[in-house]
Design a protein around this motif. Sequence first.
Motif, PDB file in Angstrom:
ATOM      1  N   PRO A 315      26.910   8.994  -8.124  1.00 58.30           N
ATOM      2  CA  PRO A 315      25.988   7.864  -8.056  1.00 58.30           C
ATOM      3  C   PRO A 315      25.493   7.428  -9.435  1.00 58.30           C
ATOM      4  N   GLN A 316      25.356   6.126  -9.593  1.00 58.58           N
ATOM      5  CA  GLN A 316      24.867   5.575 -10.860  1.00 58.58           C
ATOM      6  C   GLN A 316      23.458   6.095 -11.161  1.00 58.58           C
ATOM      7  N   ARG A 317      22.652   6.207 -10.135  1.00 58.82           N
ATOM      8  CA  ARG A 317      21.264   6.634 -10.370  1.00 58.82           C
ATOM      9  C   ARG A 317      21.213   8.047 -10.934  1.00 58.82           C
ATOM     10  N   TRP A 318      22.128   8.905 -10.503  1.00 60.19           N
ATOM     11  CA  TRP A 318      22.158  10.266 -11.051  1.00 60.19           C
ATOM     12  C   TRP A 318      22.550  10.228 -12.521  1.00 60.19           C
ATOM     13  N   VAL A 319      23.559   9.418 -12.842  1.00 58.90           N
ATOM     14  CA  VAL A 319      24.023   9.322 -14.234  1.00 58.90           C
ATOM     15  C   VAL A 319      22.886   8.814 -15.123  1.00 58.90           C
TER      16      VAL A 319
END
Lengths: 337, 100
Positions: A315-319
């Motif tokens: 997920p982008q949010r994790w990155v």
Amino acid sequence: MRADVIPISILTGFLGSGKTTILRYLLRQPGFSRTAVIINEFGEVGLDHELVEASEDSFIELKTGCLCCKIRTDLAQTVQDLLRRRDAGNCSPFDRIVIETSGLADPAPILQTLMTDTSIAGRVVLGGVVTTVDTVTGATTLEREDISQKQVAVADRIVLTKLDLNRPAQPVLLRRLTELNAAAPVLSADRGRIDPQCLLSAGLSDPHARSHDVNSWLAEERHSHARHDADIQTYTVVRKEPIGAITLTLFLETLAEHCGADLLRLKGIVNIAESPDRPAVIHGVQHVFHAPAWLKRWPSDNRSSRIVFITRRVPQRWVEALLEAIGAEVADVSVAR
Amino acid sequence: MSEAPVDLARELLVQSLAAWRVAGRVQRSPDGTIVICGALKDIRINPAPADLMFRWMVTIDGRRRSAISLVSVLRQVRKALDPGYAANRVRVALTPLVPY
């Protein structure tokens, strides 16, 4: 580039998508006359090599296995043998190698082999990944075949084929390609015919193509809000503030550690705090990263760091949370000192 | 340690559980401890005391261990909560991206 450093291009695409047709055409062009070809066929009886007219001594067929899983060592050895024969003058001279993968091959492990094998290190550079997509069956294939999605996701150039049977390409197919890899330019081949320069410039090894490529990746930003595939996602992480070298190193190491094979590709231009005038270009495939390459100057007035991710279920949010948290910790330690 | 890294560590752990698809909730207790509850294991994360060379202390099912950085915290938490996890070591390519 040193004269004896050979660019290697990967020509991939699902079964029947027109790889060999394009290769046949390219090898007849003057710009491709000094090309060694490695064809990987999957099955007992290979046919593709019969269809390609190339100098026999600079043509190698790898069969009885798929490059991405069974014969990766063979690939490195084959490239090494080709280079040895070239050095000894025992084959037609070549200054480029094209590897045509089998239609079922995952290009990422092939890239990894080429990037990390000690036997060919220093003698080759990656010339880019070109992926063919059949406009007749491509949309269905992308829907059904995971490997087809991955071939598109890691491409530097996507080439639409069989447009003579299905022109214009279906909007649904073009939309799907954009969802999977918005950063790769989509080109068209007319019965295999395509401007060789379009494919040659797919390389990351050509210094003249570099800023073009950087701009191409960054075009991904415009598509970052496109609908994402459930599994494969492309997105861009943007940071206006410069990123410290230590933060970037820890960030990339942690990405590699936790994502592994799910990090299909990563490309980016980064404003390193310690080098504000010379941006770093970073590039990774799965858990293998290149050392940063330093551009002489910024390609535009935009000095934000922009990192394009092509991932499977990362997920982008994790990155973004990872980059932010590591950056804050490094800053906190620096202040404490 | 200032508040910002702790807040960001909490947010990173929230996003990490979602990314790893493991059960659990991440909360901050009144004393500032980051607590992961409802997961396979009971996990508590605190900033390390200032006189230690470590940044964090991670307590998993009562066993307390130090962590030199947030990266190390993340590794310990993942190993505890994701039985199928196998860390990948980063490799640096030998083949140059751009010839120098």
